[in-house]
Design a protein around this motif. Structure first.
Motif, PDB file in Angstrom:
ATOM      1  N   ARG A  44      -8.987  10.136   2.423  1.00  0.00           N
ATOM      2  CA  ARG A  44      -9.410  11.131   1.089  1.00  0.00           C
ATOM      3  C   ARG A  44      -9.669  10.422   0.023  1.00  0.00           C
ATOM      4  O   ARG A  44      -8.864   9.389  -0.799  1.00  0.00           O
ATOM      5  CB  ARG A  44      -8.289  12.001   0.868  1.00  0.00           C
ATOM      6  CG  ARG A  44      -8.452  13.133  -0.404  1.00  0.00           C
ATOM      7  CD  ARG A  44      -9.444  13.879  -0.091  1.00  0.00           C
ATOM      8  NE  ARG A  44      -9.460  15.159  -1.045  1.00  0.00           N
ATOM      9  CZ  ARG A  44     -10.737  15.227  -1.833  1.00  0.00           C
ATOM     10  NH1 ARG A  44     -11.607  14.421  -1.820  1.00  0.00           N
ATOM     11  NH2 ARG A  44     -10.580  16.349  -2.785  1.00  0.00           N
ATOM     12  N   VAL A  45     -11.003  10.451  -0.632  1.00  0.00           N
ATOM     13  CA  VAL A  45     -11.497   9.540  -1.802  1.00  0.00           C
ATOM     14  C   VAL A  45     -11.766  10.298  -3.032  1.00  0.00           C
ATOM     15  O   VAL A  45     -12.577  11.292  -2.756  1.00  0.00           O
ATOM     16  CB  VAL A  45     -12.542   8.745  -1.406  1.00  0.00           C
ATOM     17  CG1 VAL A  45     -12.771   7.714  -2.189  1.00  0.00           C
ATOM     18  CG2 VAL A  45     -12.294   7.915  -0.253  1.00  0.00           C
ATOM     19  N   THR A  46     -11.078  10.301  -4.078  1.00  0.00           N
ATOM     20  CA  THR A  46     -11.525  10.956  -5.320  1.00  0.00           C
ATOM     21  C   THR A  46     -11.703   9.858  -6.148  1.00  0.00           C
ATOM     22  O   THR A  46     -12.019   8.866  -6.096  1.00  0.00           O
ATOM     23  CB  THR A  46     -10.322  11.792  -5.608  1.00  0.00           C
ATOM     24  OG1 THR A  46      -9.142  10.831  -6.223  1.00  0.00           O
ATOM     25  CG2 THR A  46      -9.784  12.793  -4.824  1.00  0.00           C
ATOM     26  N   ARG A  49      -8.366   8.061  -6.507  1.00  0.00           N
ATOM     27  CA  ARG A  49      -7.436   7.671  -5.441  1.00  0.00           C
ATOM     28  C   ARG A  49      -8.119   7.417  -4.290  1.00  0.00           C
ATOM     29  O   ARG A  49      -8.873   8.077  -3.899  1.00  0.00           O
ATOM     30  CB  ARG A  49      -6.220   8.726  -5.381  1.00  0.00           C
ATOM     31  CG  ARG A  49      -5.565   9.067  -6.652  1.00  0.00           C
ATOM     32  CD  ARG A  49      -4.590  10.218  -6.401  1.00  0.00           C
ATOM     33  NE  ARG A  49      -3.335   9.674  -5.555  1.00  0.00           N
ATOM     34  CZ  ARG A  49      -2.327  10.402  -5.397  1.00  0.00           C
ATOM     35  NH1 ARG A  49      -2.500  11.737  -5.654  1.00  0.00           N
ATOM     36  NH2 ARG A  49      -1.318  10.022  -4.695  1.00  0.00           N
ATOM     37  N   TRP A  50      -7.429   6.821  -3.507  1.00  0.00           N
ATOM     38  CA  TRP A  50      -8.057   6.484  -2.153  1.00  0.00           C
ATOM     39  C   TRP A  50      -6.594   6.601  -1.234  1.00  0.00           C
ATOM     40  O   TRP A  50      -5.529   5.938  -1.369  1.00  0.00           O
ATOM     41  CB  TRP A  50      -8.321   5.038  -1.769  1.00  0.00           C
ATOM     42  CG  TRP A  50      -8.991   4.793  -0.353  1.00  0.00           C
ATOM     43  CD1 TRP A  50     -10.271   4.840  -0.061  1.00  0.00           C
ATOM     44  CD2 TRP A  50      -8.223   4.505   0.910  1.00  0.00           C
ATOM     45  NE1 TRP A  50     -10.486   4.515   1.317  1.00  0.00           N
ATOM     46  CE2 TRP A  50      -9.119   4.166   1.944  1.00  0.00           C
ATOM     47  CE3 TRP A  50      -6.797   4.320   1.259  1.00  0.00           C
ATOM     48  CZ2 TRP A  50      -8.596   3.893   3.284  1.00  0.00           C
ATOM     49  CZ3 TRP A  50      -6.264   4.039   2.405  1.00  0.00           C
ATOM     50  CH2 TRP A  50      -7.265   3.808   3.575  1.00  0.00           C
ATOM     51  N   CYS A  76     -15.149   2.386  -0.013  1.00  0.00           N
ATOM     52  CA  CYS A  76     -15.263   3.751   0.212  1.00  0.00           C
ATOM     53  C   CYS A  76     -15.206   4.688  -1.112  1.00  0.00           C
ATOM     54  O   CYS A  76     -16.106   5.637  -1.152  1.00  0.00           O
ATOM     55  CB  CYS A  76     -13.891   4.326   0.731  1.00  0.00           C
ATOM     56  SG  CYS A  76     -13.604   3.778   2.623  1.00  0.00           S
ATOM     57  N   SER A  77     -14.926   4.034  -2.273  1.00  0.00           N
ATOM     58  CA  SER A  77     -15.336   4.792  -3.501  1.00  0.00           C
ATOM     59  C   SER A  77     -16.654   4.875  -3.864  1.00  0.00           C
ATOM     60  O   SER A  77     -17.047   5.666  -4.562  1.00  0.00           O
ATOM     61  CB  SER A  77     -14.655   3.852  -4.756  1.00  0.00           C
ATOM     62  OG  SER A  77     -15.047   2.732  -4.887  1.00  0.00           O
ATOM     63  N   GLY A 125     -14.367  12.333   1.434  1.00  0.00           N
ATOM     64  CA  GLY A 125     -13.854  11.116   1.669  1.00  0.00           C
ATOM     65  C   GLY A 125     -14.656  10.087   2.674  1.00  0.00           C
ATOM     66  O   GLY A 125     -15.730  10.550   2.762  1.00  0.00           O
ATOM     67  N   SER A 126     -13.892   9.352   3.515  1.00  0.00           N
ATOM     68  CA  SER A 126     -14.529   8.494   4.152  1.00  0.00           C
ATOM     69  C   SER A 126     -13.941   8.511   5.788  1.00  0.00           C
ATOM     70  O   SER A 126     -12.888   8.767   6.029  1.00  0.00           O
ATOM     71  CB  SER A 126     -14.541   6.983   3.684  1.00  0.00           C
ATOM     72  OG  SER A 126     -13.509   6.543   3.658  1.00  0.00           O
TER      73      SER A 126
END
Length: 407
Positions: A44-46, A49-50, A76-77, A125-126
């Motif tokens: 989960r990417v915001t 946060r990762w 991933c960001s 996310g990724s």
């Protein structure tokens, strides 16, 4: 991996959503086997946060679901703005200097990731894989596999989110329904109790030897109380039906519906003693239903005839049986009901054009219609220049059912 932080800081809802997708562990295993890489992750990417929501860690570096990495140290960001996969086969030969810096910080050599999106395109996310050794990743079939897996995960996440919203709405509706039922119960109690006191007082006054004027006043009180009781019952029944809890039916075997009809007729005659009410009633009218609600149908139909019919003509009431059905009809003389009114006769709050004072809210026929439906029955109406007739029908039960009651 010193950037890993305690599990309690992770977003539980996202991890629960991903863990609810039973095929994710198999996807991560296939990714590791196909790429030869040791770590595969759904993250989960915001913007802040990762967080790993699901992980396969064959390198034993401690990357488990719920673990969090420093967002600035992840590639991933940057996936939110990417339409295709990011694939780095060997960080030592990667042209993107920023990506090389991020990979080198932990000694990783190979990396591949695709964005996971909801159905509306919003970024979740990724889906990524990473390893300390180089890997051959720029293969169309490999990239397509990642894309399909990410699309499948996004589909499940979208379905999970819709389910969560539906469950939240359901819980909110249940709370509202509980408060509504409490309100209706309190309202019914607070309205009926004073009215019962008025009716009882009027009955006592009637027995005290009143003169003609006093007798007329008592009759007016009884008449108004009867109409008020009907209004309260109709309003509460309408509120229950329209606001969700529905009309409550306590259905039991009724050995003779004629007894209920005669009792209702007696009550109506008490209120309107001057009206001519002629009853034709067949014996052994066996029904399975709610006696109180059925009496409400009889009362509403008869009262409707009294209020709208010719006050000098008799009202004909019949309780019969025909072809396995109970038939209850009420006929009155008077003006024909206009065609446009007939079309909406059983809808709430519609009373026609000829409104009389004290006529009510237009709920009586609607409530009767709904009660009839609850008994697998129906109500119909016909009207011409000669008379107007309302007919209620529902199935009869046989003597065998009386001898062996339903359990």
């Amino acid at each position: 991996m010193k950037e890993i932080v305690p599990k309690e800081k992770m977003p539980d809802a996202d991890i629960d959503a991903v863990s609810g997708i039973s095929s994710v562990p198999q996807m991560l295993e296939v990714i590791c086997r196909t790429t030869g890489m040791g770590i595969a992750v759904v993250a989960r990417v915001t913007k802040e946060r990762w967080v790993a929501c699901a992980a396969r860690d064959e390198l034993s570096i401690g990357l488990l679901p719920g673990r969090e990495l420093n967002l600035d140290d992840t590639i991933c960001s940057e996936l939110d703005t990417c339409e295709t996969a990011v694939a780095i086969e060997d960080a030592d030969r990667e042209e993107n200097a920023e990506w090389c810096r991020k990979m080198a910080r932990r000694g990783f050599k190979s990396y591949i990731a695709v964005p996971i999106r909801y159905k509306n395109g919003h970024f979740f996310g990724s889906l990524c894989a990473i390893d300390f050794k180089p890997a051959q990743l720029n293969k169309p079939e490999l990239v397509e596999m990642f894309r399909l897996f990410a699309e499948l995960i996004g589909f499940h996440l979208d379905a999970h989110e819709r389910l969560q919203r539906t469950e939240q709405q359901l819980r909110a509706e249940q709370r509202i329904a509980k408060r509504r039922d409490q309100f209706i119960a309190i309202l019914g109690h607070d309205l009926r109790n004073p009215l019962s006191a008025i009716i009882s007082s009027a009955q006592l006054m009637e027995r005290t030897g009143l003169d003609e004027r006093g007798y007329r006043l008592v009759k007016n009180i009884q008449d108004s109380s009867f109409r008020m009781r009907g209004l309260i019952d109709n309003i509460l029944d309408f509120a229950k039906g329209q606001l969700g809890s529905g009309l409550s039916l306590n259905q039991q075997i009724i050995e003779d519906a004629g007894t209920i009809v005669r009792q209702v007729l007696k009550e109506v005659k008490t209120i309107w003693p001057e009206r001519q009410l002629k009853l034709s009633c067949a014996p052994e009218l066996h029904l399975y239903g709610d006696a109180v609600c059925l009496s409400q149908i009889f009362s509403n139909l008869i009262s409707n005839a009294v209020l709208h019919g010719d006050e000098y003509a008799p009202i004909e009431i019949a309780a019969l049986k025909q072809h396995g059905h109970f038939l209850f009809s009420v006929s009155n003389r008077g003006k024909r009901i206009p065609t446009k009114i007939m079309k909406t006769l059983f809808e709430p709050f519609l009373r026609g054009d000829n409104k009389k004072e004290g006529q009510g809210l237009g709920l009586g026929l609607f409530i009767a219609y709904e009660i009839a439906r609850g008994h697998s029955g129906k109500i119909s109406a016909s009207s011409d220049e000669d008379k107007t007739t309302f007919l209620f029908s529902m199935p009869l039960i046989d003597k065998e059912s009386i001898a062996h009651p339903m359990k």
